[in-house]
Design a protein around this motif. Structure first.
Motif, PDB file in Angstrom:
ATOM      1  N   MET A   1      15.599  63.167  83.981  1.00  0.00           N
ATOM      2  CA  MET A   1      16.880  63.340  84.651  1.00  0.00           C
ATOM      3  C   MET A   1      17.464  64.691  84.261  1.00  0.00           C
ATOM      4  N   LEU A   2      17.404  65.648  85.171  1.00  0.00           N
ATOM      5  CA  LEU A   2      17.866  66.999  84.895  1.00  0.00           C
ATOM      6  C   LEU A   2      19.311  67.180  85.342  1.00  0.00           C
ATOM      7  N   THR A   3      20.070  67.888  84.532  1.00  0.00           N
ATOM      8  CA  THR A   3      21.427  68.261  84.903  1.00  0.00           C
ATOM      9  C   THR A   3      21.471  69.690  85.412  1.00  0.00           C
ATOM     10  N   VAL A   4      20.592  70.526  84.911  1.00  0.00           N
ATOM     11  CA  VAL A   4      20.540  71.949  85.251  1.00  0.00           C
ATOM     12  C   VAL A   4      19.620  72.175  86.443  1.00  0.00           C
ATOM     13  N   ASP A   5      20.004  73.090  87.309  1.00  0.00           N
ATOM     14  CA  ASP A   5      19.209  73.479  88.481  1.00  0.00           C
ATOM     15  C   ASP A   5      18.283  74.631  88.082  1.00  0.00           C
ATOM     16  N   PHE A   6      17.013  74.321  87.885  1.00  0.00           N
ATOM     17  CA  PHE A   6      16.060  75.324  87.414  1.00  0.00           C
ATOM     18  C   PHE A   6      15.727  76.351  88.483  1.00  0.00           C
TER      19      PHE A   6
END
Length: 243
Positions: free
Chosen positions: A1-6
């Motif tokens: 679950m990523l919060t940052v937009d890579f």
């Protein structure tokens, strides 16, 4: 679950990334998958042992390019053991709310970032966090717990005052806000409460299956009750003198 937009950060092969306050490593793993040279940095030795083990497993399974490098490093976010301008990308996700000396931590994040580099900072959003604090002291008043609630505008000013250029913001994880409200209402340690276990099963199902219904619902609700707010900054190629 990523919060940052890579994608927004442009992380790819050869990008030098430090994930400060890496925790269980979710953002570090994504950077590694994309071929970055990544350092997962945290003060929690046990967590980083697990992260290092996962890095090794990913390499053995071919989940990261052979050219990528990954390392887990124990240390203090107030004294990052790196020279000025070491990293292309600095990530600090869900860490500043734990740090009493947040101005000093922000200064370190900016210091180790290269001119022209990108910084991503995420913290719990004001409204969902305020509700959690109102429902439960146990949620935040513990060792290593949250010491403040940020307004996004306040944090943006703190970071911009270090010569950083604000570029974008978004909210994330709206489906997680009701889960934490439930936990706070019934007792943070009451993980076996029927309401909590039922909602948790839904979250796990959502993360594993990513059905269209919940993706649309989360996207619609993020601007309203997103659990986290993410802020993105560029470090100018030519440092701007602070007044």
């Amino acid at each position: 679950m990523l919060t940052v937009d890579f994608d927004r950060l442009g992380v790819g092969p050869g990008t030098k990334v430090i994930d400060v306050g890496a925790g269980a490593g979710r953002h570090s793993f994504e950077a590694y998958r994309r071929g970055a040279d990544v350092i997962a940095f945290d003060q929690d030795v046990a967590e980083l042992d697990n992260v290092a083990t996962m890095f090794e497993a990913m390499a053995e399974a071919g989940e990261a390019p052979e050219s990528a490098r990954a390392q887990a490093v124990v240390g203090n976010a107030l004294e990052l053991p790196y020279e000025d301008g070491t990293f292309d990308v600095v990530i600090a996700s869900e860490i500043l709310e734990h740090v009493p000396e947040d101005d000093a931590a922000i200064a370190e994040l900016v210091r180790v970032l290269k001119d022209g580099g990108k910084l991503a900072v995420t913290v719990p959003r004001w409204l969902p966090e305020r509700i959690c604090w109102a429902l439960s002291d146990e949620y935040h008043a513990n060792e290593g717990g949250h010491v403040r609630i940020y307004k996004a505008s306040e944090l943006r000013r703190k970071i911009a005052s270090r010569g950083m250029k604000f570029t974008h913001t978004h909210h994330a994880h709206s489906l997680h806000s009701p889960f934490w409200w439930l936990k706070c209402a019934v007792g943070v340690e009451q993980s076996d409460h029927p309401a909590v276990t039922t909602y948790h099963r839904m979250l796990v199902w959502d993360m594993m299956q990513r059905p269209l219904l919940t993706r649309v619902a989360e996207s619609a609700l993020n601007p309203v009750i997103g659990k986290s707010v993410a802020l993105y900054f560029d470090k100018p190629a030519v440092n701007v003198a602070l007044v």
